[in-house]
Design a protein around this motif. Sequence first.
Motif, PDB file in Angstrom:
ATOM      1  N   CYS A 174       0.837  -1.199   0.000  1.00  0.00           N
ATOM      2  CA  CYS A 174       0.000   0.000   0.000  1.00  0.00           C
ATOM      3  C   CYS A 174       0.872   1.250   0.000  1.00  0.00           C
ATOM      4  O   CYS A 174       2.031   1.217   0.408  1.00  0.00           O
ATOM      5  N   GLY A 175       0.290   2.341  -0.413  1.00  0.00           N
ATOM      6  CA  GLY A 175       1.011   3.611  -0.404  1.00  0.00           C
ATOM      7  C   GLY A 175       0.504   4.523  -1.495  1.00  0.00           C
ATOM      8  O   GLY A 175      -0.113   4.085  -2.479  1.00  0.00           O
ATOM      9  N   PRO A 176       0.739   5.832  -1.361  1.00  0.00           N
ATOM     10  CA  PRO A 176       0.223   6.799  -2.330  1.00  0.00           C
ATOM     11  C   PRO A 176       0.800   6.592  -3.729  1.00  0.00           C
ATOM     12  O   PRO A 176       1.957   6.207  -3.899  1.00  0.00           O
ATOM     13  N   LEU A 177      -0.040   6.867  -4.707  1.00  0.00           N
ATOM     14  CA  LEU A 177       0.355   6.812  -6.114  1.00  0.00           C
ATOM     15  C   LEU A 177       0.568   8.235  -6.611  1.00  0.00           C
ATOM     16  O   LEU A 177      -0.276   9.108  -6.413  1.00  0.00           O
ATOM     17  N   LEU A 178       1.712   8.486  -7.230  1.00  0.00           N
ATOM     18  CA  LEU A 178       2.064   9.810  -7.751  1.00  0.00           C
ATOM     19  C   LEU A 178       2.250   9.672  -9.251  1.00  0.00           C
ATOM     20  O   LEU A 178       3.062   8.859  -9.704  1.00  0.00           O
ATOM     21  N   ASP A 179       1.483  10.447 -10.063  1.00  0.00           N
ATOM     22  CA  ASP A 179       1.549  10.191 -11.501  1.00  0.00           C
ATOM     23  C   ASP A 179       1.942  11.387 -12.370  1.00  0.00           C
ATOM     24  O   ASP A 179       2.041  11.250 -13.587  1.00  0.00           O
ATOM     25  N   ALA A 180       2.178  12.560 -11.784  1.00  0.00           N
ATOM     26  CA  ALA A 180       2.697  13.703 -12.556  1.00  0.00           C
ATOM     27  C   ALA A 180       3.076  14.785 -11.565  1.00  0.00           C
ATOM     28  O   ALA A 180       2.380  14.990 -10.570  1.00  0.00           O
ATOM     29  N   VAL A 181       4.176  15.488 -11.842  1.00  0.00           N
ATOM     30  CA  VAL A 181       4.615  16.578 -10.970  1.00  0.00           C
ATOM     31  C   VAL A 181       5.037  17.763 -11.836  1.00  0.00           C
ATOM     32  O   VAL A 181       5.899  17.625 -12.705  1.00  0.00           O
TER      33      VAL A 181
END
Length: 368
Positions: A174-181
Motif C-alpha cells: 500500500c502507499g500513495p500513487l504519484l503520476d505527474a509533478v
Amino acid sequence: MAVLISLLLALSSVFFTGPAFAATYLEGLLPNGNFEESPKPTDLKKTVIKGKYSLPKWEINGSVEYIAGGPQPGGMYFAVAHGIHAVRLGNEASISQTIPVKPGSLYALTFGASRTCAQDEVLRVSVPPQTGDLPLQTLYDSFGGDVYAWGFRATSNEAKVTFHNPGVQEDPACGPLLDAVAIKELFPPMPTRDNLVKNSGFEEGPHLLINSSTGVLLPPKQEDLTSPLPGWIIESLKAVKFVDKKHFNVPFGLAAVELLAGRESAIAQVLRTVPNKLYNLTFSIGDGKNGCHGDMMIEAFAAKDSFKAPFKSRGKGEFKTVSFKFKAIAARTRLTFFSSFYHTRIDDFGSLCGPVLDQVRVLSIRKP
C-alpha cells in the motif's frame, strides 16, 4: 550585437537553465515529471525499482514501485490520469529531485496523487524548511484522478522537492500513487485602489496539468504566505478546488474557486481596513456546468457581519452577483467564504462538488 542579444533571449527562454539564467519564469513538468522515462529493465524487480538513482531524474529511498496504469495483479486497478506510468511509495519511501529556483519567490507544485488501498494514506510534501501532509482518504473524484497543488517559498537558488509516504501500513504494497509533478512560479498580487482584495478573481494560481479536466485541489491549512492560491488562506478541514475556464463555467476571467466540501471547505483573506468604516462586499456565485445541481448557498463573514447568498443551480453554468455591506471593527478584517451545503454531481454521486466563487470585491463606502 543584435545576434548576441537574440541568442541571449533564446537561451533565457529555456525551461530549466543553469544558475546564470535562474531568473527565468518557471512553469511546466519537472524533468521526467510524468515518469514516462522508465528505469532500465535490469533496475526493476517486477515493479520495485532497485537502486537509488535508477528512476531517471529522481532520487529514491525505500520501496518505490514503477506502475503502469490499469488492472494490477491481485485484482486491483490503478487509475493513472496523466500518462501511462506512475510511482507508488511504499512504507516510509520517498522520491526527490533538486531544481533551480529564485530565492524569495513563491512557487506551486501541481501533482496527481491518489491512495491505492482502503487505509488512511498520507502524502508528505517537503521543500526544506517547509513541509506539509496531504491526507488522501477523501476521494474528491470517484475515478481516482485527483490533482493537488502545494505552495512553497524558495530560500535559496536550489530547492529539493521530496514526496514521502510517512505511514507504515500492514500491507507493504500500500502507499500513495504519484503520476505527474509540475511547478509554476507565482506572482503575489496586491490590493488596488479599486479593490482591497488580493487575487480577487483567482486568476493567479497553480499550473494546470495538460489533460486534467477535474481542476486542482488546494489542500487544507495553507497559509497565505505560501498558499498555492496567492493572497488566500485555505483554512478548512477539506480542500477547495481551483477551476479553469477551459473545463468549467467560470463567471469572470480564466479561473475561479469551487467550494466543494460544504462547511469543511473554506477560504479566507485578511484585509487592511479602517475601524468603524463601512465597506461594500460583492462576489459572484454560480455553478461550474459540471453536473453540480440543487439549492446552493455561499456564506460570507466579514468582521462581525455574516451574509448568505443562495443560488439554485440547474447545472447550466449560470451565476449571479450579490452585494452586502459590513462595518470594520479593526485595522485587519478577516473575510471568509464557505458553502452551506454538501453536493455531488448528478452523473457521479461519488464526486464532491459545490458552488463556484468568483470576482470578490471590497470597497470603502464614501460618506455623501
